[in-house]
Scaffold this motif. Structure first.
Motif, PDB file in Angstrom:
ATOM      1  N   LEU A 100       0.837  -1.211   0.000  1.00 27.86           N
ATOM      2  CA  LEU A 100       0.000   0.000   0.000  1.00 27.86           C
ATOM      3  C   LEU A 100       0.867   1.254   0.000  1.00 27.86           C
ATOM      4  CD1 LEU A 100      -2.758   1.424   0.222  1.00 27.86           C
ATOM      5  CD2 LEU A 100      -2.523   1.221   2.709  1.00 27.86           C
ATOM      6  N   MET A 101       1.928   1.247   0.798  1.00 24.30           N
ATOM      7  CA  MET A 101       2.827   2.397   0.833  1.00 24.30           C
ATOM      8  C   MET A 101       3.523   2.605  -0.518  1.00 24.30           C
ATOM      9  SD  MET A 101       2.752   4.058   3.680  1.00 24.30           S
ATOM     10  CE  MET A 101       4.270   4.977   3.546  1.00 24.30           C
ATOM     11  N   PRO A 146      14.081  15.202  -2.651  1.00 25.22           N
ATOM     12  CA  PRO A 146      15.115  14.202  -2.345  1.00 25.22           C
ATOM     13  C   PRO A 146      15.021  13.684  -0.907  1.00 25.22           C
ATOM     14  CG  PRO A 146      16.093  16.050  -3.503  1.00 25.22           C
ATOM     15  CD  PRO A 146      14.699  16.450  -3.135  1.00 25.22           C
ATOM     16  N   PHE A 147      14.600  14.555   0.006  1.00 20.94           N
ATOM     17  CA  PHE A 147      14.433  14.122   1.394  1.00 20.94           C
ATOM     18  C   PHE A 147      13.238  13.176   1.531  1.00 20.94           C
ATOM     19  CE2 PHE A 147      16.489  18.326   1.660  1.00 20.94           C
ATOM     20  CZ  PHE A 147      17.675  17.940   2.275  1.00 20.94           C
ATOM     21  N   PHE A 148      12.244  13.357   0.658  1.00 14.78           N
ATOM     22  CA  PHE A 148      11.061  12.491   0.682  1.00 14.78           C
ATOM     23  C   PHE A 148      11.342  11.103   0.107  1.00 14.78           C
ATOM     24  CE2 PHE A 148       8.205  16.486   0.218  1.00 14.78           C
ATOM     25  CZ  PHE A 148       8.255  16.705   1.585  1.00 14.78           C
ATOM     26  N   LEU A 149      12.462  10.900  -0.550  1.00 18.59           N
ATOM     27  CA  LEU A 149      12.781   9.601  -1.155  1.00 18.59           C
ATOM     28  C   LEU A 149      12.894   8.481  -0.127  1.00 18.59           C
ATOM     29  CD1 LEU A 149      15.314  10.589  -3.953  1.00 18.59           C
ATOM     30  CD2 LEU A 149      12.951   9.823  -4.229  1.00 18.59           C
ATOM     31  N   VAL A 150      12.983   8.839   1.139  1.00 19.78           N
ATOM     32  CA  VAL A 150      13.023   7.810   2.174  1.00 19.78           C
ATOM     33  C   VAL A 150      11.701   7.041   2.217  1.00 19.78           C
ATOM     34  CG1 VAL A 150      12.224   9.209   4.145  1.00 19.78           C
ATOM     35  CG2 VAL A 150      13.828   7.318   4.514  1.00 19.78           C
ATOM     36  N   MET A 151      10.616   7.664   1.825  1.00 22.46           N
ATOM     37  CA  MET A 151       9.314   6.991   1.862  1.00 22.46           C
ATOM     38  C   MET A 151       9.236   5.832   0.863  1.00 22.46           C
ATOM     39  SD  MET A 151       7.693   8.327   4.326  1.00 22.46           S
ATOM     40  CE  MET A 151       6.102   7.653   4.028  1.00 22.46           C
ATOM     41  N   PRO A 152       9.555   6.033  -0.420  1.00 23.25           N
ATOM     42  CA  PRO A 152       9.543   4.868  -1.312  1.00 23.25           C
ATOM     43  C   PRO A 152      10.602   3.840  -0.929  1.00 23.25           C
ATOM     44  CG  PRO A 152      10.055   6.874  -2.556  1.00 23.25           C
ATOM     45  CD  PRO A 152       9.742   7.282  -1.162  1.00 23.25           C
ATOM     46  N   SER A 155       9.107   1.884   1.875  1.00 27.80           N
ATOM     47  CA  SER A 155       8.026   1.050   1.355  1.00 27.80           C
ATOM     48  C   SER A 155       8.574  -0.177   0.631  1.00 27.80           C
ATOM     49  CB  SER A 155       7.152   1.864   0.392  1.00 27.80           C
ATOM     50  OG  SER A 155       6.681   3.030   1.017  1.00 27.80           O
ATOM     51  N   LEU A 156       9.570   0.038  -0.200  1.00 29.90           N
ATOM     52  CA  LEU A 156      10.159  -1.063  -0.963  1.00 29.90           C
ATOM     53  C   LEU A 156      10.868  -2.057  -0.053  1.00 29.90           C
ATOM     54  CD1 LEU A 156      10.787  -2.309  -3.732  1.00 29.90           C
ATOM     55  CD2 LEU A 156      12.845  -0.894  -3.782  1.00 29.90           C
ATOM     56  N   THR A 157      11.691  -1.558   0.859  1.00 28.79           N
ATOM     57  CA  THR A 157      12.445  -2.472   1.717  1.00 28.79           C
ATOM     58  C   THR A 157      11.551  -3.186   2.723  1.00 28.79           C
ATOM     59  OG1 THR A 157      13.047  -0.649   3.202  1.00 28.79           O
ATOM     60  CG2 THR A 157      14.608  -1.225   1.439  1.00 28.79           C
TER      61      THR A 157
END
Length: 187
Positions: A100-101, A146-152, A155-157
């Motif tokens: 979902l994330m 770029p700081f928001f890239l932690v969310m995907p 989610s992926l990991t």
């Protein structure tokens, strides 16, 4: 799947150490510069971003290590087989959360629309009213995306770790290994 999860976790451990070292370094820099009456305002915001990255990376690592929060009040009194089934159910729910994330991050970053708009951020914003690529932090001076890239990444990991956990538990459930191990541990 377990090997992929282990490789990702190994990378995450290093990234988590780096994030926490960065937080420590930025906080110490902030203390020194403030004591010299020469405050660097961007340091506070950078420390917050490093801490947020560390929290998300650490949360994913906890899923890998199966150290996430658990309420065992309901599962402890259950027989071994039902406890294992509950564990499989929890793994499935964590996997569902990760997927979902991923979907929500795909919608949020909306790369197909960004590409279709010719990488023009104003056109992108006018199409979907999503200002993710135009937002800037107050003091750091860089774009926020770029700081928001932690969310995907999270989610992926998390999806990788939860899939590995689920596969491992389902295989153990059908092979009977987990039940024998748990029954021996209970004795």
């Amino acid at each position: 799947m377990r090997r992929l999860s282990l490789a990702v976790a190994s990378f995450e451990r290093g990234a988590l150490v780096l994030c926490m070292a960065l937080v420590l370094g930025l906080v110490l820099l902030n203390v020194v510069t403030r004591s010299l009456n020469y405050s660097l305002f961007w340091v506070d915001e950078a420390a917050v971003f490093a801490m947020v990255w560390g929290c998300f990376i650490g949360a994913s690592l906890l899923v890998h290590q199966r150290m996430d929060f658990a309420v065992t009040l309901l599962t402890d009194p259950l027989p071994s087989r039902l406890r294992h089934l509950a564990r499989v159910l929890v793994d499935a729910l964590v996997l569902g959360f990760g997927v979902l994330m991923l979907v929500l991050c795909w919608w949020w970053f909306d790369l197909p629309t960004l590409i279709a708009s010719g990488w023009n951020l104003q056109v992108f914003f006018e199409v979907n009213f999503n200002g993710i690529y135009m937002e800037r932090p107050t003091t750091v001076g860089l774009p926020k995306w770029p700081f928001f890239l932690v969310m995907p990444w999270f989610s992926l990991t998390t999806t990788v770790h939860a899939t590995a956990n689920l596969v491992e538990d389902v295989v153990a459930m059908f092979s009977g290994e987990a039940f024998a191990e748990r029954q021996e541990a209970e004795i």
